[in-house]
Design a protein around this motif. Structure first.
Motif, PDB file in Angstrom:
ATOM      1  N   PHE A 142       5.061  -0.680  -3.426  1.00 54.15           N
ATOM      2  CA  PHE A 142       5.521   0.670  -3.158  1.00 54.15           C
ATOM      3  C   PHE A 142       6.808   0.577  -2.333  1.00 54.15           C
ATOM      4  O   PHE A 142       6.904  -0.257  -1.430  1.00 54.15           O
ATOM      5  CB  PHE A 142       4.470   1.456  -2.376  1.00 54.15           C
ATOM      6  N   ARG A 143       7.763   1.430  -2.657  1.00 57.65           N
ATOM      7  CA  ARG A 143       9.019   1.447  -1.908  1.00 57.65           C
ATOM      8  C   ARG A 143       9.371   2.888  -1.545  1.00 57.65           C
ATOM      9  O   ARG A 143       9.269   3.777  -2.383  1.00 57.65           O
ATOM     10  CB  ARG A 143      10.146   0.843  -2.737  1.00 57.65           C
ATOM     11  N   LEU A 144       9.797   3.052  -0.301  1.00 54.91           N
ATOM     12  CA  LEU A 144      10.276   4.341   0.162  1.00 54.91           C
ATOM     13  C   LEU A 144      11.790   4.344   0.017  1.00 54.91           C
ATOM     14  O   LEU A 144      12.466   3.417   0.474  1.00 54.91           O
ATOM     15  CB  LEU A 144       9.882   4.557   1.628  1.00 54.91           C
ATOM     16  N   HIS A 145      12.332   5.361  -0.660  1.00 58.45           N
ATOM     17  CA  HIS A 145      13.761   5.468  -0.954  1.00 58.45           C
ATOM     18  C   HIS A 145      14.352   6.730  -0.343  1.00 58.45           C
ATOM     19  O   HIS A 145      13.654   7.714  -0.127  1.00 58.45           O
ATOM     20  CB  HIS A 145      14.010   5.554  -2.466  1.00 58.45           C
ATOM     21  N   MET A 146      15.659   6.695  -0.159  1.00 59.02           N
ATOM     22  CA  MET A 146      16.424   7.847   0.299  1.00 59.02           C
ATOM     23  C   MET A 146      17.610   7.998  -0.637  1.00 59.02           C
ATOM     24  O   MET A 146      18.276   7.038  -0.977  1.00 59.02           O
ATOM     25  CB  MET A 146      16.924   7.578   1.717  1.00 59.02           C
ATOM     26  N   GLY A 147      17.881   9.196  -1.087  1.00 58.86           N
ATOM     27  CA  GLY A 147      19.015   9.380  -1.990  1.00 58.86           C
ATOM     28  C   GLY A 147      19.302  10.851  -2.182  1.00 58.86           C
ATOM     29  O   GLY A 147      18.716  11.691  -1.523  1.00 58.86           O
ATOM     30  N   PHE A 154      11.595   9.676  -1.263  1.00 57.75           N
ATOM     31  CA  PHE A 154      10.555   9.568  -2.285  1.00 57.75           C
ATOM     32  C   PHE A 154      10.045   8.144  -2.375  1.00 57.75           C
ATOM     33  O   PHE A 154      10.706   7.207  -1.929  1.00 57.75           O
ATOM     34  CB  PHE A 154      11.082  10.049  -3.640  1.00 57.75           C
ATOM     35  N   VAL A 155       8.863   7.994  -2.955  1.00 59.37           N
ATOM     36  CA  VAL A 155       8.227   6.694  -3.107  1.00 59.37           C
ATOM     37  C   VAL A 155       8.225   6.303  -4.581  1.00 59.37           C
ATOM     38  O   VAL A 155       7.949   7.123  -5.450  1.00 59.37           O
ATOM     39  CB  VAL A 155       6.768   6.741  -2.585  1.00 59.37           C
ATOM     40  N   SER A 206       0.849  -1.185   0.000  1.00 58.21           N
ATOM     41  CA  SER A 206       0.000   0.000   0.000  1.00 58.21           C
ATOM     42  C   SER A 206       0.891   1.243   0.000  1.00 58.21           C
ATOM     43  O   SER A 206       2.055   1.169   0.400  1.00 58.21           O
ATOM     44  CB  SER A 206      -0.921   0.000   1.223  1.00 58.21           C
ATOM     45  N   PRO A 207       0.381   2.375  -0.437  1.00 59.67           N
ATOM     46  CA  PRO A 207       1.204   3.584  -0.498  1.00 59.67           C
ATOM     47  C   PRO A 207       1.796   3.928   0.870  1.00 59.67           C
ATOM     48  O   PRO A 207       1.163   3.764   1.909  1.00 59.67           O
ATOM     49  CB  PRO A 207       0.229   4.669  -0.945  1.00 59.67           C
ATOM     50  N   VAL A 208       3.030   4.388   0.852  1.00 63.34           N
ATOM     51  CA  VAL A 208       3.753   4.729   2.077  1.00 63.34           C
ATOM     52  C   VAL A 208       3.615   6.225   2.328  1.00 63.34           C
ATOM     53  O   VAL A 208       3.842   7.031   1.438  1.00 63.34           O
ATOM     54  CB  VAL A 208       5.249   4.362   1.927  1.00 63.34           C
TER      55      VAL A 208
END
Length: 94
Positions: A67-72, A55-56, A37-39
């Motif tokens: 859905f994946r939550l990323h950091m960059g 960002f997702v 489900s959306p994060v």
């Protein structure tokens, strides 16, 4: 952790133009969590992480949406790995 395959603004030189043949920069991200489900995005409260983008992404895998939550973004995998201990305090599955 993975190499980013997401659309990003191209590198721009001091004249405001994109240099031809410029190597991609900031090509790595850390995968913080995954969900079906959306994060909800909540900015981290850790001072050392505020300079990064969160960002997702979403994609279809095995006929269901993920859905994946990323950091960059990071220039190298090694740079991203240096922050994993801090990130895992907040996101244990990173």
């Amino acid at each position: 952790m993975q190499q980013a395959h997401l659309a990003r603004p191209p590198a721009v030189d001091t004249n405001g133009t994109t240099p031809s043949g410029a190597a991609p920069r900031n090509a790595f991200v850390i995968n913080l969590c995954s969900s079906t489900s959306p994060v909800a995005l909540a900015p981290p409260d850790h001072a050392g992480l505020k300079r990064f983008s969160f960002f997702v992404s979403r994609r279809r895998e095995d006929s269901r949406e993920r859905f994946r939550l990323h950091m960059g973004y990071f220039d190298t995998q090694e740079e991203a790995e240096k922050l994993l201990d801090i990130v895992r305090e907040i996101y244990p599955g990173a």
